[in-house]
Every structure is written in structure tokens, then in C-alpha cells.
Motif scaffolding. Sequence first.
Motif, mmCIF file in Angstrom:
data_model
loop_
_atom_site.group_PDB
_atom_site.id
_atom_site.type_symbol
_atom_site.label_atom_id
_atom_site.label_comp_id
_atom_site.label_asym_id
_atom_site.label_seq_id
_atom_site.Cartn_x
_atom_site.Cartn_y
_atom_site.Cartn_z
ATOM 1 N N TYR A 1 30.987 -49.397 -67.417
ATOM 2 C CA TYR A 1 31.810 -50.556 -67.064
ATOM 3 C C TYR A 1 31.145 -51.450 -66.025
ATOM 4 C CZ TYR A 1 35.241 -47.660 -69.367
ATOM 5 O OH TYR A 1 35.898 -46.874 -70.284
ATOM 6 N N ASN A 2 30.022 -50.999 -65.500
ATOM 7 C CA ASN A 2 29.333 -51.759 -64.464
ATOM 8 C C ASN A 2 27.896 -52.037 -64.892
ATOM 9 O OD1 ASN A 2 31.478 -51.846 -62.397
ATOM 10 N ND2 ASN A 2 31.292 -49.628 -62.472
ATOM 11 N N GLU A 3 26.961 -51.270 -64.361
ATOM 12 C CA GLU A 3 25.549 -51.544 -64.625
ATOM 13 C C GLU A 3 25.144 -51.315 -66.080
ATOM 14 O OE1 GLU A 3 25.594 -47.347 -62.736
ATOM 15 O OE2 GLU A 3 26.763 -49.179 -62.581
ATOM 16 N N GLY A 4 25.897 -50.539 -66.829
ATOM 17 C CA GLY A 4 25.573 -50.310 -68.243
ATOM 18 C C GLY A 4 26.366 -51.172 -69.207
ATOM 19 N N PHE A 5 27.195 -52.070 -68.681
ATOM 20 C CA PHE A 5 28.106 -52.855 -69.515
ATOM 21 C C PHE A 5 27.380 -53.719 -70.545
ATOM 22 C CE2 PHE A 5 30.677 -56.574 -70.522
ATOM 23 C CZ PHE A 5 31.853 -55.973 -70.956
ATOM 24 N N ASP A 6 26.383 -54.479 -70.123
ATOM 25 C CA ASP A 6 25.685 -55.382 -71.053
ATOM 26 C C ASP A 6 25.001 -54.607 -72.175
ATOM 27 O OD1 ASP A 6 26.521 -57.614 -69.646
ATOM 28 O OD2 ASP A 6 24.655 -57.782 -68.496
ATOM 29 N N GLU A 7 24.354 -53.511 -71.827
ATOM 30 C CA GLU A 7 23.670 -52.705 -72.841
ATOM 31 C C GLU A 7 24.675 -52.085 -73.813
ATOM 32 O OE1 GLU A 7 20.674 -48.857 -73.141
ATOM 33 O OE2 GLU A 7 20.883 -49.900 -71.224
ATOM 34 N N ALA A 8 25.746 -51.526 -73.282
ATOM 35 C CA ALA A 8 26.762 -50.907 -74.141
ATOM 36 C C ALA A 8 27.385 -51.938 -75.071
ATOM 37 C CB ALA A 8 27.839 -50.241 -73.287
ATOM 38 N N THR A 9 27.704 -53.085 -74.543
ATOM 39 C CA THR A 9 28.313 -54.142 -75.345
ATOM 40 C C THR A 9 27.377 -54.600 -76.452
ATOM 41 O OG1 THR A 9 29.638 -54.859 -73.456
ATOM 42 C CG2 THR A 9 29.372 -56.431 -75.256
ATOM 43 N N ARG A 10 26.109 -54.767 -76.139
ATOM 44 C CA ARG A 10 25.129 -55.184 -77.152
ATOM 45 C C ARG A 10 25.061 -54.164 -78.280
ATOM 46 N NH1 ARG A 10 20.447 -53.306 -78.010
ATOM 47 N NH2 ARG A 10 20.190 -52.409 -75.931
ATOM 48 N N VAL A 11 24.956 -52.888 -77.928
ATOM 49 C CA VAL A 11 24.856 -51.818 -78.929
ATOM 50 C C VAL A 11 26.126 -51.763 -79.774
ATOM 51 C CG1 VAL A 11 24.763 -49.297 -79.175
ATOM 52 C CG2 VAL A 11 23.210 -50.461 -77.609
ATOM 53 N N VAL B 1 22.045 -43.571 -75.691
ATOM 54 C CA VAL B 1 22.155 -43.087 -74.303
ATOM 55 C C VAL B 1 21.726 -44.204 -73.364
ATOM 56 C CG1 VAL B 1 21.381 -41.376 -72.627
ATOM 57 C CG2 VAL B 1 21.682 -40.723 -75.039
ATOM 58 N N ILE B 2 22.591 -44.543 -72.438
ATOM 59 C CA ILE B 2 22.256 -45.533 -71.423
ATOM 60 C C ILE B 2 21.658 -44.794 -70.237
ATOM 61 C CG2 ILE B 2 23.104 -47.357 -69.911
ATOM 62 C CD1 ILE B 2 25.316 -47.862 -71.977
ATOM 63 N N LYS B 3 20.408 -45.062 -69.985
ATOM 64 C CA LYS B 3 19.654 -44.359 -68.942
ATOM 65 C C LYS B 3 20.159 -44.693 -67.545
ATOM 66 C CE LYS B 3 16.593 -42.778 -71.896
ATOM 67 N NZ LYS B 3 16.646 -41.426 -72.339
ATOM 68 N N GLY B 4 20.177 -43.673 -66.712
ATOM 69 C CA GLY B 4 20.415 -43.850 -65.284
ATOM 70 C C GLY B 4 21.848 -44.094 -64.860
ATOM 71 N N ILE B 5 22.813 -43.980 -65.773
ATOM 72 C CA ILE B 5 24.193 -44.221 -65.357
ATOM 73 C C ILE B 5 25.021 -42.939 -65.454
ATOM 74 C CG2 ILE B 5 24.116 -46.645 -66.057
ATOM 75 C CD1 ILE B 5 26.004 -45.844 -68.426
ATOM 76 N N THR B 6 26.148 -42.950 -64.755
ATOM 77 C CA THR B 6 27.133 -41.878 -64.868
ATOM 78 C C THR B 6 28.275 -42.392 -65.743
ATOM 79 O OG1 THR B 6 28.234 -42.600 -62.848
ATOM 80 C CG2 THR B 6 26.539 -40.896 -62.612
ATOM 81 N N HIS B 7 29.304 -41.593 -65.896
ATOM 82 C CA HIS B 7 30.399 -41.879 -66.824
ATOM 83 C C HIS B 7 30.940 -43.307 -66.715
ATOM 84 C CE1 HIS B 7 33.761 -40.723 -69.442
ATOM 85 N NE2 HIS B 7 34.483 -41.510 -68.654
ATOM 86 N N TYR B 8 31.323 -43.717 -65.546
ATOM 87 C CA TYR B 8 31.945 -45.030 -65.379
ATOM 88 C C TYR B 8 30.927 -46.165 -65.250
ATOM 89 C CZ TYR B 8 36.372 -42.646 -65.067
ATOM 90 O OH TYR B 8 37.475 -41.876 -65.353
ATOM 91 N N GLY B 9 29.646 -45.844 -65.262
ATOM 92 C CA GLY B 9 28.609 -46.870 -65.201
ATOM 93 C C GLY B 9 28.618 -47.796 -66.399
#
Length: 67
Positions: free
Chosen positions: A47-57, A37-45
Motif C-alpha cells: 500500500y506504500n512503497e510497493g503500490f506502483d509495482e503491484a498496481t502495474r502487475v 514478488v515485490i522485493k524489499g517490502i513487508t505485508h503492508y508495503g
Amino acid sequence: MPALFVLAENEELSNNANVAAVHKTLDEHHVPSSIHVIKGITHYGVYNEGFDEATRVELEWFEKHLK
């Protein structure tokens, strides 16, 4: 087949509880799966503020399960 679920904490277009239920069912059937779970983001986040974390995982998951 291993499964990775990357969720937005504040998901507004889907239902994180449904994803958690699928993850639980996979786990009960000994299918490798993980939820992140990426904290503090909404669905399209993702692709923006959650991109680095999602990509790493995701890269860590692929490295583990597709190598």
C-alpha cells in the motif's frame, strides 16, 4: 479461473511458501496463475512503497485475463 498472487518479499503476516504451493498446484492443473514478488517490502508495503509495482502487475493481469 486465472489467479495472480502478489507477494511481499518480507511477508510477516502470512506464509509465502503456502502461496507458492497453491500456485504450483494450480499450475499442475493447467490453471493460469502467476506469482509476483515485490522485493524489499513487508505485508503492508504493497500500500506504500510497493503500490506502483503491484498496481502495474495487477493491471497487466486484468488486461490479459479479463479483456
